[in-house]
Design a protein around this motif. Structure first.
Motif, PDB file in Angstrom:
ATOM      1  N   ARG A 176       0.797  -1.191   0.004  1.00 40.58           N
ATOM      2  CA  ARG A 176       0.135  -0.106   0.082  1.00 40.58           C
ATOM      3  C   ARG A 176       0.878   1.359   0.018  1.00 40.58           C
ATOM      4  O   ARG A 176       0.381   2.326  -0.701  1.00 40.58           O
ATOM      5  N   ALA A 177       2.013   1.256   0.707  1.00 37.08           N
ATOM      6  CA  ALA A 177       2.645   2.094   0.573  1.00 37.08           C
ATOM      7  C   ALA A 177       3.560   2.405  -0.460  1.00 37.08           C
ATOM      8  O   ALA A 177       4.418   3.330  -0.511  1.00 37.08           O
ATOM      9  N   GLY A 178       3.848   1.612  -1.187  1.00 34.16           N
ATOM     10  CA  GLY A 178       4.728   1.379  -2.263  1.00 34.16           C
ATOM     11  C   GLY A 178       6.141   1.216  -2.079  1.00 34.16           C
ATOM     12  O   GLY A 178       7.022   1.604  -2.822  1.00 34.16           O
ATOM     13  N   ILE A 179       6.495   0.396  -1.063  1.00 35.23           N
ATOM     14  CA  ILE A 179       7.764   0.199  -0.644  1.00 35.23           C
ATOM     15  C   ILE A 179       8.176  -1.299  -0.509  1.00 35.23           C
ATOM     16  O   ILE A 179       6.959  -2.029  -0.448  1.00 35.23           O
ATOM     17  N   THR A 180       9.104  -1.653  -0.528  1.00 34.41           N
ATOM     18  CA  THR A 180       9.493  -3.121  -0.063  1.00 34.41           C
ATOM     19  C   THR A 180       9.108  -3.538   1.401  1.00 34.41           C
ATOM     20  O   THR A 180       9.089  -2.655   2.491  1.00 34.41           O
ATOM     21  N   VAL A 181       8.889  -4.908   1.480  1.00 35.01           N
ATOM     22  CA  VAL A 181       8.758  -5.464   2.946  1.00 35.01           C
ATOM     23  C   VAL A 181       9.900  -4.972   3.788  1.00 35.01           C
ATOM     24  O   VAL A 181       9.638  -4.829   4.962  1.00 35.01           O
ATOM     25  N   HIS A 182      11.061  -5.273   3.161  1.00 36.56           N
ATOM     26  CA  HIS A 182      12.307  -5.029   4.002  1.00 36.56           C
ATOM     27  C   HIS A 182      12.093  -3.618   4.527  1.00 36.56           C
ATOM     28  O   HIS A 182      12.472  -3.349   5.700  1.00 36.56           O
ATOM     29  N   THR A 183      12.014  -2.630   3.783  1.00 31.63           N
ATOM     30  CA  THR A 183      11.939  -1.010   4.043  1.00 31.63           C
ATOM     31  C   THR A 183      10.618  -0.882   5.226  1.00 31.63           C
ATOM     32  O   THR A 183      10.940  -0.238   6.302  1.00 31.63           O
ATOM     33  N   ALA A 184       9.484  -1.647   4.886  1.00 29.88           N
ATOM     34  CA  ALA A 184       8.214  -1.571   6.005  1.00 29.88           C
ATOM     35  C   ALA A 184       8.806  -1.907   7.135  1.00 29.88           C
ATOM     36  O   ALA A 184       8.439  -1.400   8.288  1.00 29.88           O
ATOM     37  N   LYS A 185       9.613  -3.016   7.197  1.00 31.06           N
ATOM     38  CA  LYS A 185      10.093  -3.610   8.482  1.00 31.06           C
ATOM     39  C   LYS A 185      11.030  -2.604   9.189  1.00 31.06           C
ATOM     40  O   LYS A 185      10.844  -2.386  10.397  1.00 31.06           O
ATOM     41  N   ASP A 186      11.895  -1.985   8.330  1.00 33.80           N
ATOM     42  CA  ASP A 186      12.711  -1.076   8.914  1.00 33.80           C
ATOM     43  C   ASP A 186      11.903   0.196   9.651  1.00 33.80           C
ATOM     44  O   ASP A 186      12.185   0.849  10.729  1.00 33.80           O
ATOM     45  N   TYR A 187      10.907   0.716   8.840  1.00 35.44           N
ATOM     46  CA  TYR A 187      10.143   1.636   9.677  1.00 35.44           C
ATOM     47  C   TYR A 187       9.208   1.145  11.003  1.00 35.44           C
ATOM     48  O   TYR A 187       9.525   2.032  11.892  1.00 35.44           O
ATOM     49  N   LEU A 188       8.901  -0.009  10.906  1.00 30.44           N
ATOM     50  CA  LEU A 188       7.907  -0.459  12.039  1.00 30.44           C
ATOM     51  C   LEU A 188       9.225  -0.792  13.106  1.00 30.44           C
ATOM     52  O   LEU A 188       8.806  -0.375  14.238  1.00 30.44           O
ATOM     53  N   LYS A 194      11.089   3.823  18.887  1.00 28.75           N
ATOM     54  CA  LYS A 194      10.777   5.203  19.537  1.00 28.75           C
ATOM     55  C   LYS A 194       9.922   5.062  20.694  1.00 28.75           C
ATOM     56  O   LYS A 194       9.822   5.823  21.725  1.00 28.75           O
ATOM     57  N   TYR A 195       8.791   4.047  20.703  1.00 29.38           N
ATOM     58  CA  TYR A 195       8.011   3.985  21.982  1.00 29.38           C
ATOM     59  C   TYR A 195       8.574   3.228  23.082  1.00 29.38           C
ATOM     60  O   TYR A 195       8.537   3.540  24.159  1.00 29.38           O
ATOM     61  N   ARG A 196       9.674   2.311  22.852  1.00 30.45           N
ATOM     62  CA  ARG A 196      10.590   1.830  23.758  1.00 30.45           C
ATOM     63  C   ARG A 196      11.367   2.713  24.567  1.00 30.45           C
ATOM     64  O   ARG A 196      11.290   2.904  25.828  1.00 30.45           O
ATOM     65  N   GLU A 197      11.887   3.779  23.480  1.00 24.42           N
ATOM     66  CA  GLU A 197      12.678   4.798  24.345  1.00 24.42           C
ATOM     67  C   GLU A 197      12.090   6.001  25.081  1.00 24.42           C
ATOM     68  O   GLU A 197      12.530   6.522  26.043  1.00 24.42           O
ATOM     69  N   TYR A 203       5.541  -4.428  21.816  1.00 20.77           N
ATOM     70  CA  TYR A 203       6.369  -5.742  20.995  1.00 20.77           C
ATOM     71  C   TYR A 203       5.617  -6.361  20.242  1.00 20.77           C
ATOM     72  O   TYR A 203       5.939  -6.978  19.280  1.00 20.77           O
ATOM     73  N   THR A 204       4.228  -6.381  20.154  1.00 22.22           N
ATOM     74  CA  THR A 204       3.458  -7.122  19.490  1.00 22.22           C
ATOM     75  C   THR A 204       2.522  -6.109  18.621  1.00 22.22           C
ATOM     76  O   THR A 204       2.240  -5.042  18.674  1.00 22.22           O
ATOM     77  N   LYS A 205       1.502  -6.434  17.607  1.00 19.96           N
ATOM     78  CA  LYS A 205       0.617  -5.895  16.923  1.00 19.96           C
ATOM     79  C   LYS A 205      -0.308  -5.440  17.916  1.00 19.96           C
ATOM     80  O   LYS A 205      -0.819  -4.097  17.782  1.00 19.96           O
ATOM     81  N   ILE A 206      -0.740  -6.252  18.936  1.00 18.97           N
ATOM     82  CA  ILE A 206      -1.762  -5.742  19.727  1.00 18.97           C
ATOM     83  C   ILE A 206      -1.220  -4.772  20.548  1.00 18.97           C
ATOM     84  O   ILE A 206      -2.150  -3.385  20.910  1.00 18.97           O
ATOM     85  N   ASP A 207       0.042  -4.452  20.869  1.00 20.79           N
ATOM     86  CA  ASP A 207       0.675  -3.328  21.822  1.00 20.79           C
ATOM     87  C   ASP A 207       0.800  -2.315  20.824  1.00 20.79           C
ATOM     88  O   ASP A 207       0.267  -1.112  21.352  1.00 20.79           O
TER      89      ASP A 207
END
Length: 220
Positions: A176-188, A194-197, A203-207
């Protein structure tokens, strides 16, 4: 009570409690099971159980933000969450800092007391379903939250987070974003870092979905 959302109210304004009883009594699918002046009173059975023993916990507790016993709102919210209830905070004023503090403590929504019955009933339904009650007051407070507990996300990080947390696979979010899965994983991964900091690990999709709700990232 199968198919019925049970509700308790914690407020030290007896007129408001009487009004809540009158308001909620005829609403299909809702049952007011207890009222109390403090969280401690509620956890010990409530002030006025309508018909015999009070089921514990109620599905949703309507909690007045500031009680005359001087109890800390965040502590009240955490005590109620520990019983398994969800919490919808109600208050006389849309205090931005207190709204944010309530959400950080785990409240599922925040309403001012000048809202009408349909708005309250809709909010209770949303909270009971785990969606959170996204009132204008909450959306405004979150949109203007500049505290360190709310990470600053880039537009692309936010897009991937919203799509992934909404139920999409990472592959679908990337497409949907027009990027690779690898790049999407980097963003995620950046979002999680950032949330950890910020002291709010996800840690999970529910979180992640919870963080989206807490920060009203899916709002306007």
């Amino acid at each position: 009570m199968a198919g019925v959302t049970t509700v308790a109210v914690v407020d030290d304004d007896r007129m408001l409690l009487d009004g809540m009883r009158a308001w909620l009594a005829p609403v299909p699918g809702l049952a007011l099971v207890a009222t109390a002046a403090t969280v401690g009173d509620l956890l010990h059975g409530g002030e006025e159980p309508p018909d015999g023993p009070v089921p514990a916990p109620a599905d949703v507790v309507l909690l007045d933000l500031l009680l005359r016993d001087g109890s800390a709102p965040a502590d009240n919210i955490r005590r109620l969450l520990a019983t398994g209830s969800r919490v919808l905070v109600i208050s006389t004023v849309p205090d931005r800092a207190r709204i944010i503090d309530a959400v950080r403590a785990g409240a599922d929504g925040y309403l001012t007391k000048d809202n009408d019955l349909p708005t309250l009933v809709a909010a209770i339904g949303d909270v009971a379903a785990g969606r959170g009650a996204h009132s204008p007051e909450l959306a405004f407070a979150c949109a203007h939250d500049t505290g360190p507990a709310r990470p600053r996300l880039s537009p692309r990080e936010r897009q991937i987070l919203l799509d992934y947390a909404s139920g999409m696979t990472l592959k679908s979010a990337a497409r949907r974003a027009g990027i690779t899965v690898h790049t999407a994983k980097d963003y995620l991964d950046r979002v999680k870092a950032k949330y950890r900091e910020a002291g709010r690990p996800a840690y999970t999709k529910i979180d992640l979905a919870r963080r989206v709700s807490e920060d009203s990232l899916d709002g306007p």
